[in-house]
Design a protein around this motif. Structure first.
Motif, PDB file in Angstrom:
ATOM      1  N   ALA A 172       0.898  -1.346  -0.046  1.00  0.00           N
ATOM      2  CA  ALA A 172      -0.133  -0.094  -0.068  1.00  0.00           C
ATOM      3  C   ALA A 172       0.837   1.111   0.037  1.00  0.00           C
ATOM      4  O   ALA A 172       0.649   2.334  -0.790  1.00  0.00           O
ATOM      5  CB  ALA A 172      -1.013   0.079   1.174  1.00  0.00           C
ATOM      6  N   GLY A 199       0.145   2.417  -3.608  1.00  0.00           N
ATOM      7  CA  GLY A 199      -1.139   3.156  -3.488  1.00  0.00           C
ATOM      8  C   GLY A 199      -2.140   2.367  -2.473  1.00  0.00           C
ATOM      9  O   GLY A 199      -2.270   1.399  -2.385  1.00  0.00           O
ATOM     10  N   GLN A 200      -3.248   3.292  -2.411  1.00  0.00           N
ATOM     11  CA  GLN A 200      -4.470   2.874  -1.523  1.00  0.00           C
ATOM     12  C   GLN A 200      -5.286   1.885  -2.411  1.00  0.00           C
ATOM     13  O   GLN A 200      -5.762   0.703  -1.986  1.00  0.00           O
ATOM     14  CB  GLN A 200      -5.349   3.805  -1.272  1.00  0.00           C
ATOM     15  CG  GLN A 200      -6.372   3.452  -0.076  1.00  0.00           C
ATOM     16  CD  GLN A 200      -7.120   4.643   0.400  1.00  0.00           C
ATOM     17  OE1 GLN A 200      -7.603   5.681  -0.357  1.00  0.00           O
ATOM     18  NE2 GLN A 200      -7.210   4.837   1.339  1.00  0.00           N
ATOM     19  N   LYS A 201      -5.543   1.890  -3.571  1.00  0.00           N
ATOM     20  CA  LYS A 201      -6.251   0.970  -4.530  1.00  0.00           C
ATOM     21  C   LYS A 201      -5.466  -0.380  -4.277  1.00  0.00           C
ATOM     22  O   LYS A 201      -6.203  -1.443  -4.244  1.00  0.00           O
ATOM     23  CB  LYS A 201      -6.532   1.722  -5.840  1.00  0.00           C
ATOM     24  CG  LYS A 201      -7.267   0.854  -6.984  1.00  0.00           C
ATOM     25  CD  LYS A 201      -7.380   1.312  -8.169  1.00  0.00           C
ATOM     26  CE  LYS A 201      -8.175   0.306  -8.993  1.00  0.00           C
ATOM     27  NZ  LYS A 201      -8.209   1.028 -10.308  1.00  0.00           N
ATOM     28  N   GLY A 253      -3.065  -1.441  -2.138  1.00  0.00           N
ATOM     29  CA  GLY A 253      -3.344  -2.008  -0.930  1.00  0.00           C
ATOM     30  C   GLY A 253      -4.461  -2.403  -0.485  1.00  0.00           C
ATOM     31  O   GLY A 253      -4.476  -3.624   0.152  1.00  0.00           O
ATOM     32  N   THR A 254      -5.619  -1.904  -0.799  1.00  0.00           N
ATOM     33  CA  THR A 254      -7.096  -2.430  -0.473  1.00  0.00           C
ATOM     34  C   THR A 254      -7.198  -3.617  -1.280  1.00  0.00           C
ATOM     35  O   THR A 254      -7.577  -4.947  -0.964  1.00  0.00           O
ATOM     36  CB  THR A 254      -8.100  -1.590  -0.936  1.00  0.00           C
ATOM     37  OG1 THR A 254      -7.800  -0.247  -0.184  1.00  0.00           O
ATOM     38  CG2 THR A 254      -9.360  -2.082  -0.505  1.00  0.00           C
ATOM     39  N   PHE A 283      -6.647  -0.389   3.006  1.00  0.00           N
ATOM     40  CA  PHE A 283      -7.064   0.764   2.913  1.00  0.00           C
ATOM     41  C   PHE A 283      -6.448   1.823   3.634  1.00  0.00           C
ATOM     42  O   PHE A 283      -6.120   3.010   3.128  1.00  0.00           O
ATOM     43  CB  PHE A 283      -8.681   0.857   3.059  1.00  0.00           C
ATOM     44  CG  PHE A 283      -9.270   1.946   2.902  1.00  0.00           C
ATOM     45  CD1 PHE A 283      -9.646   2.309   1.558  1.00  0.00           C
ATOM     46  CD2 PHE A 283      -9.959   2.797   3.706  1.00  0.00           C
ATOM     47  CE1 PHE A 283     -10.335   3.661   1.436  1.00  0.00           C
ATOM     48  CE2 PHE A 283     -10.268   3.993   3.626  1.00  0.00           C
ATOM     49  CZ  PHE A 283     -10.794   4.356   2.385  1.00  0.00           C
ATOM     50  N   GLY A 317      -2.900   2.531   2.732  1.00  0.00           N
ATOM     51  CA  GLY A 317      -3.078   3.331   1.450  1.00  0.00           C
ATOM     52  C   GLY A 317      -2.796   4.945   1.855  1.00  0.00           C
ATOM     53  O   GLY A 317      -2.475   5.678   0.762  1.00  0.00           O
ATOM     54  N   TYR A 318      -3.533   5.393   2.933  1.00  0.00           N
ATOM     55  CA  TYR A 318      -3.422   6.767   3.218  1.00  0.00           C
ATOM     56  C   TYR A 318      -1.793   7.256   3.515  1.00  0.00           C
ATOM     57  O   TYR A 318      -1.524   8.540   3.340  1.00  0.00           O
ATOM     58  CB  TYR A 318      -4.114   7.058   4.421  1.00  0.00           C
ATOM     59  CG  TYR A 318      -5.461   7.326   4.250  1.00  0.00           C
ATOM     60  CD1 TYR A 318      -6.158   8.242   3.628  1.00  0.00           C
ATOM     61  CD2 TYR A 318      -6.332   6.423   4.939  1.00  0.00           C
ATOM     62  CE1 TYR A 318      -7.548   8.381   3.319  1.00  0.00           C
ATOM     63  CE2 TYR A 318      -7.696   6.294   4.479  1.00  0.00           C
ATOM     64  CZ  TYR A 318      -8.045   7.392   3.844  1.00  0.00           C
ATOM     65  OH  TYR A 318      -9.680   7.494   3.605  1.00  0.00           O
ATOM     66  N   ASP A 369       0.788   6.515   1.476  1.00  0.00           N
ATOM     67  CA  ASP A 369       1.337   6.236  -0.075  1.00  0.00           C
ATOM     68  C   ASP A 369       2.540   7.186  -0.321  1.00  0.00           C
ATOM     69  O   ASP A 369       2.488   8.188   0.122  1.00  0.00           O
ATOM     70  CB  ASP A 369       0.082   6.162  -1.113  1.00  0.00           C
ATOM     71  CG  ASP A 369       0.816   6.170  -2.337  1.00  0.00           C
ATOM     72  OD1 ASP A 369       1.801   5.713  -2.621  1.00  0.00           O
ATOM     73  OD2 ASP A 369       0.051   6.811  -3.307  1.00  0.00           O
ATOM     74  N   ALA A 415       1.914   3.687   8.799  1.00  0.00           N
ATOM     75  CA  ALA A 415       0.929   2.889   8.186  1.00  0.00           C
ATOM     76  C   ALA A 415       0.842   1.536   8.735  1.00  0.00           C
ATOM     77  O   ALA A 415      -0.131   0.936   8.780  1.00  0.00           O
ATOM     78  CB  ALA A 415       1.410   2.722   6.673  1.00  0.00           C
TER      79      ALA A 415
END
Length: 164
Positions: free
Chosen positions: A44, A48-50, A52-53, A82, A85-86, A88, A107
């Protein structure tokens, strides 16, 4: 890109097996470090968040299938990806090595505590009173996972994240 994604998924599923059949046997007072969460956090923070989710969802399906808690594991791991991902670190980031390390640690801590809290609210295997169960289960497991995340960063992820 596709080859990289397939490599991440294969490694993630392998880590799920290691988590279920090796690391979970090293439990101290019922808590153990979650190496799958550490990898989800790494993915993540790096992608990125996508991503990672998505990796969290896949890891949740795998660990849930292996452990017998499919819905709970899938939900908690997806939330972990998710949340991580914040933090990132974009490829064109001009952040220093120290800033990148701090983002990874934040994270790892927040994803672990969030995922463990979701899991603890749904499963009380020790039959403790709810407040004690949450403090005990979340606190101890998060501590072990964070220590393992620091070790993973120092041994594996440092070069990848700093050079990103």
């Amino acid at each position: 890109m596709l080859r990289n994604t397939v490599t991440h998924i294969v490694l993630l599923i392998a880590l799920c097996f290691v988590q279920q059949y090796v690391v979970s046997r090293l439990a101290i007072f019922g808590a153990f470090p979650d190496i799958v969460t550490i990898y989800i956090v790494f993915a993540a923070v790096r992608h990125g968040q996508k991503q990672g989710t998505t990796y969290g969802f896949i890891a949740g399906l795998a660990t849930g299938t292996l452990g017998g808690n499919l819905g709970i594991e899938t939900l908690s791991k997806t939330i972990e990806g998710f949340v991580a991902g914040y933090f990132d670190i974009p490829e064109d980031s001009h952040a220093s090595a120290l800033q990148k390390k701090r983002r990874y640690y934040k994270a790892a801590f927040l994803a672990s505590i969030t995922g463990r809290t979701v899991y603890a609210l749904m499963v009380n295997v020790l039959s403790l009173p709810i407040p004690w169960h949450i403090i005990y289960s979340v606190g101890l497991a998060t501590l072990f996972t964070f220590i393992a995340a620091v070790l993973a960063y120092q041994l594996f992820f440092k070069k990848i994240l700093v050079n990103n």
